[in-house]
Write a protein that holds these residues in place. Sequence first.
Motif, PDB file in Angstrom:
ATOM      1  N   ARG A 126      -0.323 -12.167   1.579  1.00 34.41           N
ATOM      2  CA  ARG A 126      -0.928 -13.065   0.597  1.00 34.41           C
ATOM      3  C   ARG A 126      -0.016 -14.242   0.253  1.00 34.41           C
ATOM      4  NH1 ARG A 126      -3.643  -9.372   1.621  1.00 34.41           N
ATOM      5  NH2 ARG A 126      -5.401  -8.433   0.514  1.00 34.41           N
ATOM      6  N   ASP A 127       1.289 -14.017   0.372  1.00 37.65           N
ATOM      7  CA  ASP A 127       2.260 -15.027  -0.078  1.00 37.65           C
ATOM      8  C   ASP A 127       3.310 -15.299   0.996  1.00 37.65           C
ATOM      9  OD1 ASP A 127       3.404 -12.546  -0.102  1.00 37.65           O
ATOM     10  OD2 ASP A 127       4.594 -12.884  -1.917  1.00 37.65           O
TER      11      ASP A 127
ATOM     12  N   ARG B 163       0.843  -1.211   0.000  1.00 33.78           N
ATOM     13  CA  ARG B 163       0.000   0.000   0.000  1.00 33.78           C
ATOM     14  C   ARG B 163       0.877   1.260   0.000  1.00 33.78           C
ATOM     15  NH1 ARG B 163      -5.434  -0.336   1.422  1.00 33.78           N
ATOM     16  NH2 ARG B 163      -6.172  -2.481   1.614  1.00 33.78           N
TER      17      ARG B 163
ATOM     18  N   ARG C 280      -2.537 -13.286 -10.419  1.00 36.18           N
ATOM     19  CA  ARG C 280      -1.316 -12.670 -10.967  1.00 36.18           C
ATOM     20  C   ARG C 280      -0.265 -13.765 -11.182  1.00 36.18           C
ATOM     21  NH1 ARG C 280      -0.646 -10.110  -5.354  1.00 36.18           N
ATOM     22  NH2 ARG C 280       0.397 -11.807  -4.281  1.00 36.18           N
TER      23      ARG C 280
ATOM     24  N   ASP D 239      -5.441 -10.771  -7.010  1.00 37.92           N
ATOM     25  CA  ASP D 239      -4.370 -11.302  -6.155  1.00 37.92           C
ATOM     26  C   ASP D 239      -4.170 -12.807  -6.395  1.00 37.92           C
ATOM     27  OD1 ASP D 239      -4.242  -8.767  -5.092  1.00 37.92           O
ATOM     28  OD2 ASP D 239      -5.286  -9.252  -3.225  1.00 37.92           O
TER      29      ASP D 239
ATOM     30  N   ARG E 249     -10.108  -7.517  -5.913  1.00 41.74           N
ATOM     31  CA  ARG E 249      -8.759  -7.759  -5.383  1.00 41.74           C
ATOM     32  C   ARG E 249      -8.522  -9.251  -5.166  1.00 41.74           C
ATOM     33  NH1 ARG E 249      -6.629  -5.129  -0.601  1.00 41.74           N
ATOM     34  NH2 ARG E 249      -8.686  -4.556   0.154  1.00 41.74           N
TER      35      ARG E 249
ATOM     36  N   ARG F  30       7.324  -6.778  -6.249  1.00 44.39           N
ATOM     37  CA  ARG F  30       7.240  -7.955  -5.368  1.00 44.39           C
ATOM     38  C   ARG F  30       8.617  -8.395  -4.886  1.00 44.39           C
ATOM     39  NH1 ARG F  30       2.409  -9.207  -4.706  1.00 44.39           N
ATOM     40  NH2 ARG F  30       3.069 -10.642  -3.100  1.00 44.39           N
TER      41      ARG F  30
HETATM   42  O1   DC Z   1      -3.629  -6.943   3.313  1.00 43.87           O
HETATM   43  P1   DC Z   1      -4.051  -5.716   2.502  1.00 43.87           P
HETATM   44  O2   DC Z   1      -5.475  -5.763   2.010  1.00 43.87           O
HETATM   45  O3   DC Z   1      -3.747  -4.443   3.186  1.00 43.87           O
HETATM   46  O4   DC Z   1      -3.105  -5.784   1.188  1.00 43.87           O
HETATM   47  C1   DC Z   1      -3.217  -4.846   0.162  1.00 43.87           C
HETATM   48  C2   DC Z   1      -2.858  -5.466  -1.166  1.00 43.87           C
HETATM   49  O5   DC Z   1      -1.470  -5.775  -1.200  1.00 43.87           O
HETATM   50  C3   DC Z   1      -3.594  -6.735  -1.542  1.00 43.87           C
HETATM   51  O6   DC Z   1      -4.735  -6.490  -2.340  1.00 43.87           O
HETATM   52  C4   DC Z   1      -2.578  -7.524  -2.329  1.00 43.87           C
HETATM   53  C5   DC Z   1      -1.246  -6.968  -1.919  1.00 43.87           C
HETATM   54  N1   DC Z   1      -0.448  -7.876  -1.107  1.00 43.87           N
HETATM   55  C6   DC Z   1       0.325  -8.789  -1.768  1.00 43.87           C
HETATM   56  O7   DC Z   1       0.261  -8.868  -2.987  1.00 43.87           O
HETATM   57  N2   DC Z   1       1.147  -9.595  -1.070  1.00 43.87           N
HETATM   58  C7   DC Z   1       1.221  -9.518   0.261  1.00 43.87           C
HETATM   59  N3   DC Z   1       2.055 -10.312   0.922  1.00 43.87           N
HETATM   60  C8   DC Z   1       0.401  -8.588   0.958  1.00 43.87           C
HETATM   61  C9   DC Z   1      -0.438  -7.793   0.245  1.00 43.87           C
END
Ligand code: DC
Length: 238
Positions: free
Chosen positions: A139-140, A40, A196, A193, A189, A118
């Motif tokens: 997410r990962d 973010r 990708r 997410d 999202r 990333r």
């Molecule tokens: O957890 P969040 O909703 O604040 O995360 C915002 C965005 O960041 C989410 O839509 C995808 C990305 N994100 C990511 O790709 N990998 C992560 N480890 C954390 C977040």
Amino acid sequence: MSRKLIVAIDGYSSCGKSTVARELARRLGIRYIDSGAMYRAVTLYFLRNALPIPGPVELLSDKTDYAPILDKILITFRVNPNSGRSEILLNGEPVEDEIRTMDVSNQVSHVSAIPQVRHRMVDLQRESGEDGSLVMDGRDIGTTVFPHAHLKVFMTADPKIRAQRRHEELMAKGQNTEFDSVLRNVVERDHEDSHRQESPLRKASDAIVLDNSHMDREEQIAFVLERIKPLLEVGANV
Ligand code: DC
């Protein structure tokens, strides 16, 4: 045996990952790192500087070198002296509130799909793991950042319930937003997410699933703590 404890909490948007992760870290007395806040903050930098953000289709043929942009972005965390909460700084400026606006939410999946973004963030996240025990959500985290995390939790909940929670959160902060646009953002999202090319959101094979659609915060914390207890018994040094 004495070792550090790494807890990875992944899952869909607006599942309450950060609420659980933050509280868990507090009870264990270890650090909490919000990896979503890092993506973010990068997005906020792009928006503030009116930098072009490729959508999923444009990204396929995007040849931009993002390294010079990323070199100008310094992301750090500190404990807020007033609230005692961990918060993110973008080039030294606290931006916890700015990164939670819908403007950022609408672009963050695009920015976080850029492979160079990333790679930088994953490097930073791994570096923070070198300093000792932590809980990190994202997410990962269990699949890419810390594939050997001691405990991996994959959080999910009904999209409408998630949108409702995020909507209430935004309204409480005075950000007047339509419920439908929050729901659309959550669903889009999730899709972006999960689809990708670079480290998409998916459950690690060894992650435990926590569906919190009908659980309160205390039940969720208890669920995770119960799974951490055996790890502490075998000597994880937090
Ligand atoms: O957890 P969040 O909703 O604040 O995360 C915002 C965005 O960041 C989410 O839509 C995808 C990305 N994100 C990511 O790709 N990998 C992560 N480890 C954390 C977040």
